[in-house]
Design a protein around this motif. Structure first.
Motif, short mmCIF file in Angstrom:
data_model
loop_
_atom_site.label_atom_id
_atom_site.label_comp_id
_atom_site.label_asym_id
_atom_site.label_seq_id
_atom_site.Cartn_x
_atom_site.Cartn_y
_atom_site.Cartn_z
N ILE A 17 13.91 20.36 25.75
CA ILE A 17 14.70 19.48 26.63
C ILE A 17 14.62 19.96 28.07
O ILE A 17 14.55 19.17 29.01
N GLY A 18 14.61 21.29 28.27
CA GLY A 18 14.50 21.83 29.61
C GLY A 18 13.21 21.42 30.30
O GLY A 18 13.20 21.06 31.48
N LYS A 19 12.10 21.44 29.55
CA LYS A 19 10.82 21.00 30.12
C LYS A 19 10.87 19.52 30.47
O LYS A 19 10.35 19.09 31.51
N LEU A 20 11.51 18.72 29.60
CA LEU A 20 11.62 17.29 29.86
C LEU A 20 12.45 17.02 31.11
O LEU A 20 12.09 16.16 31.94
N ILE A 21 13.55 17.76 31.27
CA ILE A 21 14.41 17.58 32.44
C ILE A 21 13.67 17.98 33.71
O ILE A 21 13.75 17.31 34.75
N SER A 22 12.93 19.08 33.65
CA SER A 22 12.17 19.53 34.83
C SER A 22 11.12 18.48 35.22
O SER A 22 10.94 18.18 36.41
N SER A 23 10.47 17.90 34.22
CA SER A 23 9.48 16.86 34.51
C SER A 23 10.14 15.64 35.13
O SER A 23 9.60 15.04 36.07
N TYR A 24 11.31 15.26 34.61
CA TYR A 24 12.01 14.09 35.15
C TYR A 24 12.45 14.34 36.60
O TYR A 24 12.28 13.47 37.47
N ASN A 25 13.03 15.52 36.86
CA ASN A 25 13.48 15.82 38.22
C ASN A 25 12.30 15.85 39.19
O ASN A 25 12.41 15.40 40.34
N GLY A 26 11.15 16.37 38.73
CA GLY A 26 9.96 16.34 39.58
C GLY A 26 9.48 14.93 39.83
O GLY A 26 9.04 14.59 40.93
N MET A 27 9.59 14.10 38.81
CA MET A 27 9.19 12.71 38.97
C MET A 27 10.09 12.00 39.98
O MET A 27 9.62 11.16 40.76
N ILE A 28 11.39 12.33 39.98
CA ILE A 28 12.33 11.72 40.93
C ILE A 28 11.93 12.06 42.36
O ILE A 28 11.95 11.20 43.26
N ASP A 29 11.56 13.32 42.61
CA ASP A 29 11.13 13.71 43.96
C ASP A 29 9.88 12.92 44.38
O ASP A 29 9.80 12.41 45.51
N GLU A 30 8.91 12.82 43.46
CA GLU A 30 7.70 12.07 43.78
C GLU A 30 8.00 10.58 43.97
O GLU A 30 7.39 9.91 44.81
N LEU A 31 8.95 10.08 43.20
CA LEU A 31 9.32 8.67 43.28
C LEU A 31 9.93 8.34 44.63
O LEU A 31 9.64 7.29 45.22
N GLU A 32 10.79 9.21 45.12
CA GLU A 32 11.40 8.97 46.42
C GLU A 32 10.36 8.96 47.53
O GLU A 32 10.40 8.13 48.44
N ALA A 33 9.40 9.90 47.45
CA ALA A 33 8.33 9.93 48.46
C ALA A 33 7.47 8.68 48.37
O ALA A 33 7.11 8.07 49.39
N SER A 34 7.16 8.25 47.13
CA SER A 34 6.35 7.04 46.95
C SER A 34 7.10 5.80 47.41
O SER A 34 6.50 4.87 47.97
N ALA A 35 8.43 5.77 47.18
CA ALA A 35 9.23 4.62 47.60
C ALA A 35 9.22 4.48 49.11
O ALA A 35 9.14 3.36 49.65
N ALA A 36 9.30 5.59 49.83
CA ALA A 36 9.27 5.54 51.29
C ALA A 36 7.92 5.01 51.79
O ALA A 36 7.85 4.17 52.69
N LYS A 37 6.83 5.52 51.16
CA LYS A 37 5.51 5.02 51.54
C LYS A 37 5.36 3.54 51.22
O LYS A 37 4.79 2.78 52.01
N LEU A 38 5.89 3.14 50.07
CA LEU A 38 5.78 1.74 49.66
C LEU A 38 6.54 0.83 50.60
O LEU A 38 6.08 -0.27 50.94
N ALA A 39 7.72 1.28 51.04
CA ALA A 39 8.51 0.46 51.97
C ALA A 39 7.76 0.24 53.27
O ALA A 39 7.72 -0.87 53.82
#
Length: 468
Positions: A225-247
């Motif tokens: 579960i810890g690995k899954l949470i770390s992957s999700y939190n990393g995905m959130i950071d990448e998602l925010e950066a991608s959202a800014a570029k997309l906007a």
């Protein structure tokens, strides 16, 4: 756990059925052997006590009455044959004698003769029941064969089958309880195991590009579960950066799209204006007595197109509301015919059911609808040898119907669903925004636009407006 219970129940049922069949087969074999042995002992006793000489010829006299006594004592019917397979005597009553074979098959005689223990068992199935018949030599006191004993035996499994059904019913009840217990236990165990996964699932469900997403924080998670949470939190950071570029990309794309739309809409009136000027320059004669009237008509056409471009330029800031609707009471027949004056193609024809159809519409937008549809029809001609475009205006109850039909190349099936999408085009030139603009204007007037098309035969676009 549930699968284990189900598999175990199926396996136990299969093993039970197999074991039952094995036991049933062993039981009938042993019972047949016992019956056969008891009858042989009774026959031997009769042969020892008889006053007749024990021979094949005398068997019918020796067992004339004794065969019925033996069958009654042993509670089983049997038959006696001579060594050639001919029936000598049967314990069955006379009315059942037809079911007894009067002569044994040669195969039975050969198998009996070649058997090491001089005994042959024949197995058959009759009316769904298993049937066995044993054949054994009858020996005289000196162990010389004088006849053949035939003992038919029908396997009666009705009692055992009933017991088996009752056992399966009890077994099914036990395993049903075990299955319910397994389901309940599996549910609570899975809830315990996946409690952290539910938190991760809830966060993933709420993930959205349009707002800031929270990271997952769980105390003492398991390693997986810890690995899954770390992957999700990393995905959130990448998602925010991608959202800014997309906007940023969407804003830039919106400006580029707006510029292309403006250019397309302005280009529509410019092309016919150029053709009109060229035609006027080529055909105008200063000494023509109607020169003044032609100049006025020429000026009127140019002014209309210039007004159209002015309205486009001033109202194109909002695609959904462009151009702003100005409802006027106008004659749709007259305005539609006037919109065709900018086209010089001789194959464009106009038909109206009535001379006057009054509706409340915006004159400029109506002209733009007609010109856009006609322009698309002209561009669809391709290499048509005899091109023809027919524009019709008709009244249908409380609606005005405008149709533009052509005999051009038609629209392929794979393009029909995309034909009104902005920027979609099948032509080598143009922005592909005309039909999207027409659809937008029509729907703002609570109208409808549709089309029918066949490859190689042409297309018909139909627009309907409410008159009020």
């Amino acid at each position: 756990m549930i699968m284990l219970v189900l598999i175990a129940s199926v396996l136990i049922a299969g093993v039970t059925l197999f074991q039952y069949k094995e036991q049933s087969q062993d039981y009938h074999e042993n019972r047949l052997e016992r019956k056969e042995e008891q009858i042989i002992q009774s026959i031997n006793y009769v042969l020892r006590e008889t006053t007749y000489e024990p021979s094949t010829e005398n068997l019918q006299y020796i067992f004339k009455d004794e065969i019925y006594k033996i069958a009654d004592v042993q509670n089983v019917n049997f038959n006696i044959y001579d060594l050639e397979g001919e029936l000598i005597k049967s314990s069955k009553p006379a009315f059942e004698a037809d079911s007894v074979s009067n002569c044994l098959d040669a195969e039975v005689l050969n198998n009996l003769l070649n058997s090491p223990d001089k005994r042959y068992v024949e197995e058959k199935s009759t009316a769904g029941d298993n049937y066995q018949a044993t054949y054994k030599y009858i020996n005289d006191p000196k162990f010389k064969p004088i006849g053949i004993l035939n003992l038919p035996y029908f396997e009666d499994n009705s009692f055992n089958d009933m017991e088996l059904r009752e056992f399966f019913v009890r077994l099914a009840g036990v395993y049903l309880l075990m299955l319910i217990a397994a389901v309940v236990l599996a549910y609570f165990i899975s809830k315990y195991i996946t409690r952290s996964l539910q938190t991760v699932s809830d966060k993933m469900t709420k993930t959205n590009l349009t707002h800031r997403n929270e990271k997952i924080l769980i105390d003492n998670p398991t390693e997986e579960i810890g690995k899954l949470i770390s992957s999700y939190n990393g995905m959130i950071d990448e998602l925010e950066a991608s959202a800014a570029k997309l906007a940023r990309s969407e804003r830039e794309q919106a400006w580029r799209e707006m510029a292309k739309q403006v250019a397309h809409e302005i280009k529509n009136p410019l092309t016919p204006m150029r053709l009109t000027v060229q035609s006027f320059e080529r055909k105008f004669e200063p000494n023509d007595p109607n020169a003044e009237e032609k100049i006025q008509e020429f000026s009127k056409t140019l002014v209309q197109q210039i007004d159209t471009m002015s309205n486009i330029a001033s109202a194109f800031s909002n695609f959904a509301d462009m151009p702003a609707q100005q409802k006027e009471t106008l004659n749709v027949v007259h305005v539609s015919k006037l919109a065709l004056d900018i086209f010089n193609e001789p194959y464009i024809h106009f038909i109206a059911d009535e001379e006057e159809i009054i509706a409340k519409l915006d004159r400029t937008q109506l002209i733009r609808i007609v010109t856009n549809l006609v322009m698309n029809a002209i561009q669809a001609m391709g290499d048509q040898q005899y091109p023809r475009i027919l524009v019709t205006v008709a009244s249908e109850g409380s609606y005005v119907k405008i149709s533009v039909a052509d005999n051009g190349v038609g629209i392929a099936d794979e393009f029909k669903e995309k034909i009104f999408e902005p920027k979609f085009t099948t032509k080598t030139s143009g922005m592909g925004l005309g039909l999207g603009m027409v659809k937008n204007i029509v729907e703002n007037y609570r109208g409808s636009i549709n089309f029918t098309s066949q490859i190689g035969k042409g297309t018909v676009f139909t627009v309907k407006f409410p008159k009020e």
